[in-house]
Scaffold this motif. Structure first.
Motif, PDB file in Angstrom:
ATOM      1  N   ASP A  87      39.750  46.598  44.741  1.00  0.00           N
ATOM      2  CA  ASP A  87      41.116  47.087  44.893  1.00  0.00           C
ATOM      3  C   ASP A  87      41.806  46.281  45.985  1.00  0.00           C
ATOM      4  N   ALA A  88      43.082  45.959  45.767  1.00  0.00           N
ATOM      5  CA  ALA A  88      43.825  45.166  46.750  1.00  0.00           C
ATOM      6  C   ALA A  88      43.935  45.907  48.085  1.00  0.00           C
ATOM      7  N   ALA A  89      44.060  47.220  48.039  1.00  0.00           N
ATOM      8  CA  ALA A  89      44.176  48.006  49.271  1.00  0.00           C
ATOM      9  C   ALA A  89      42.858  48.019  50.052  1.00  0.00           C
ATOM     10  N   ALA A  90      41.756  47.840  49.367  1.00  0.00           N
ATOM     11  CA  ALA A  90      40.440  47.893  50.011  1.00  0.00           C
ATOM     12  C   ALA A  90      39.918  46.511  50.410  1.00  0.00           C
ATOM     13  N   LYS A  91      40.740  45.496  50.268  1.00  0.00           N
ATOM     14  CA  LYS A  91      40.289  44.126  50.523  1.00  0.00           C
ATOM     15  C   LYS A  91      39.709  43.936  51.929  1.00  0.00           C
ATOM     16  N   PRO A  92      40.361  44.424  53.010  1.00  0.00           N
ATOM     17  CA  PRO A  92      39.779  44.233  54.347  1.00  0.00           C
ATOM     18  C   PRO A  92      38.401  44.882  54.502  1.00  0.00           C
ATOM     19  N   LYS A  93      38.230  46.059  53.939  1.00  0.00           N
ATOM     20  CA  LYS A  93      36.941  46.755  54.033  1.00  0.00           C
ATOM     21  C   LYS A  93      35.857  45.997  53.272  1.00  0.00           C
ATOM     22  N   VAL A  94      36.223  45.483  52.099  1.00  0.00           N
ATOM     23  CA  VAL A  94      35.266  44.728  51.284  1.00  0.00           C
ATOM     24  C   VAL A  94      34.871  43.440  52.009  1.00  0.00           C
ATOM     25  N   ILE A  95      35.838  42.774  52.641  1.00  0.00           N
ATOM     26  CA  ILE A  95      35.548  41.549  53.388  1.00  0.00           C
ATOM     27  C   ILE A  95      34.586  41.841  54.540  1.00  0.00           C
ATOM     28  N   LYS A  96      34.818  42.939  55.263  1.00  0.00           N
ATOM     29  CA  LYS A  96      33.934  43.312  56.372  1.00  0.00           C
ATOM     30  C   LYS A  96      32.508  43.592  55.881  1.00  0.00           C
ATOM     31  N   GLU A  97      32.401  44.297  54.766  1.00  0.00           N
ATOM     32  CA  GLU A  97      31.077  44.627  54.221  1.00  0.00           C
ATOM     33  C   GLU A  97      30.349  43.365  53.751  1.00  0.00           C
ATOM     34  N   ILE A  98      31.061  42.472  53.086  1.00  0.00           N
ATOM     35  CA  ILE A  98      30.463  41.208  52.638  1.00  0.00           C
ATOM     36  C   ILE A  98      30.023  40.391  53.848  1.00  0.00           C
ATOM     37  N   LYS A  99      30.842  40.388  54.911  1.00  0.00           N
ATOM     38  CA  LYS A  99      30.505  39.655  56.135  1.00  0.00           C
ATOM     39  C   LYS A  99      29.201  40.157  56.734  1.00  0.00           C
ATOM     40  N   SER A 100      29.054  41.473  56.833  1.00  0.00           N
ATOM     41  CA  SER A 100      27.834  42.021  57.425  1.00  0.00           C
ATOM     42  C   SER A 100      26.629  41.901  56.474  1.00  0.00           C
ATOM     43  N   MET A 101      26.870  42.040  55.187  1.00  0.00           N
ATOM     44  CA  MET A 101      25.780  42.007  54.209  1.00  0.00           C
ATOM     45  C   MET A 101      25.205  40.603  54.031  1.00  0.00           C
ATOM     46  N   LEU A 102      26.074  39.612  53.947  1.00  0.00           N
ATOM     47  CA  LEU A 102      25.637  38.251  53.661  1.00  0.00           C
ATOM     48  C   LEU A 102      25.515  37.376  54.903  1.00  0.00           C
ATOM     49  N   GLY A 103      26.009  37.867  56.048  1.00  0.00           N
ATOM     50  CA  GLY A 103      25.914  37.093  57.276  1.00  0.00           C
ATOM     51  C   GLY A 103      26.855  35.907  57.312  1.00  0.00           C
ATOM     52  N   LEU A 104      27.992  36.021  56.655  1.00  0.00           N
ATOM     53  CA  LEU A 104      28.975  34.939  56.625  1.00  0.00           C
ATOM     54  C   LEU A 104      29.983  35.116  57.746  1.00  0.00           C
ATOM     55  N   SER A 105      30.732  34.065  58.038  1.00  0.00           N
ATOM     56  CA  SER A 105      31.830  34.178  58.996  1.00  0.00           C
ATOM     57  C   SER A 105      32.974  34.933  58.317  1.00  0.00           C
ATOM     58  N   LEU A 106      33.935  35.360  59.105  1.00  0.00           N
ATOM     59  CA  LEU A 106      35.069  36.115  58.562  1.00  0.00           C
ATOM     60  C   LEU A 106      35.851  35.286  57.550  1.00  0.00           C
ATOM     61  N   VAL A 107      36.066  34.008  57.857  1.00  0.00           N
ATOM     62  CA  VAL A 107      36.810  33.126  56.951  1.00  0.00           C
ATOM     63  C   VAL A 107      36.036  32.931  55.642  1.00  0.00           C
ATOM     64  N   ASP A 108      34.722  32.686  55.750  1.00  0.00           N
ATOM     65  CA  ASP A 108      33.912  32.501  54.551  1.00  0.00           C
ATOM     66  C   ASP A 108      33.840  33.787  53.728  1.00  0.00           C
ATOM     67  N   SER A 109      33.782  34.926  54.404  1.00  0.00           N
ATOM     68  CA  SER A 109      33.753  36.209  53.697  1.00  0.00           C
ATOM     69  C   SER A 109      35.049  36.428  52.931  1.00  0.00           C
ATOM     70  N   LYS A 110      36.167  36.085  53.546  1.00  0.00           N
ATOM     71  CA  LYS A 110      37.467  36.225  52.884  1.00  0.00           C
ATOM     72  C   LYS A 110      37.537  35.328  51.654  1.00  0.00           C
ATOM     73  N   LYS A 111      37.091  34.073  51.794  1.00  0.00           N
ATOM     74  CA  LYS A 111      37.089  33.149  50.650  1.00  0.00           C
ATOM     75  C   LYS A 111      36.158  33.657  49.553  1.00  0.00           C
ATOM     76  N   PHE A 112      35.016  34.210  49.939  1.00  0.00           N
ATOM     77  CA  PHE A 112      34.053  34.740  48.980  1.00  0.00           C
ATOM     78  C   PHE A 112      34.667  35.870  48.172  1.00  0.00           C
ATOM     79  N   VAL A 113      35.300  36.823  48.856  1.00  0.00           N
ATOM     80  CA  VAL A 113      35.891  37.985  48.178  1.00  0.00           C
ATOM     81  C   VAL A 113      37.043  37.547  47.284  1.00  0.00           C
TER      82      VAL A 113
END
Length: 146
Positions: A87-113
């Motif tokens: 969901d577009a509204a949940a994008k920041p939360k999803v990015i944070k979860e991907i960052k912690s789950m995969l160990g990526l940087s914030l920028v890489d997590s954003k690109k991943f999502v």
């Protein structure tokens, strides 16, 4: 040229000499013709490209396929998780979860999502996969287990 053939036996040496004389007297100058004449004269069989080394891996390939077929019959225990959408509204939360789950940087997590659908993890046990899917579903993301 005499030194080149000194280690060869007499019949082979004479056969090579005859082919060399034949080629020089008949005016054949293509290496392909020389090779074919040598093969005929010395009774050398044609070999496939790659020689003997190419034949060995081809013979070993079928048993590997049989081994892979056996585990496919068993129940699958390891899965690959793929982030399909969010969901577009949940994008920041999803990015944070991907960052912690995969160990990526914030920028890489954003690109991943933003590049969804994309594979998140591979070789994850079933219980852990179900936990991750439930967590991501709670955040507003769709994750599939393949």
């Amino acid at each position: 040229m005499q030194r080149l053939f000194s280690s060869l036996t007499t019949p082979t040496k004479s056969a090579i000499t005859e082919v060399g004389i034949y080629n020089s007297s008949s005016g054949i100058c293509k290496p392909k013709d020389l090779v074919s004449n040598l093969k005929i004269r010395l009774n050398i069989p044609d070999m496939p490209m790659g020689g003997f080394s190419a034949a060995a891996p081809a013979a070993a390939a079928p048993p590997v396929e049989e081994e892979e077929a056996a585990p496919a019959a068993q129940e699958k225990t390891l899965f690959a998780l793929t982030l399909k959408s969010f969901d577009a509204a949940a994008k920041p939360k999803v990015i944070k979860e991907i960052k912690s789950m995969l160990g990526l940087s914030l920028v890489d997590s954003k690109k991943f999502v933003e590049s969804a659908p994309k594979q998140m993890k591979e070789g994850v046990p079933k219980e852990e996969s179900e936990k991750i899917i439930a967590t991501m579903k709670g955040l507003g993301a769709v994750v599939t287990m393949d």
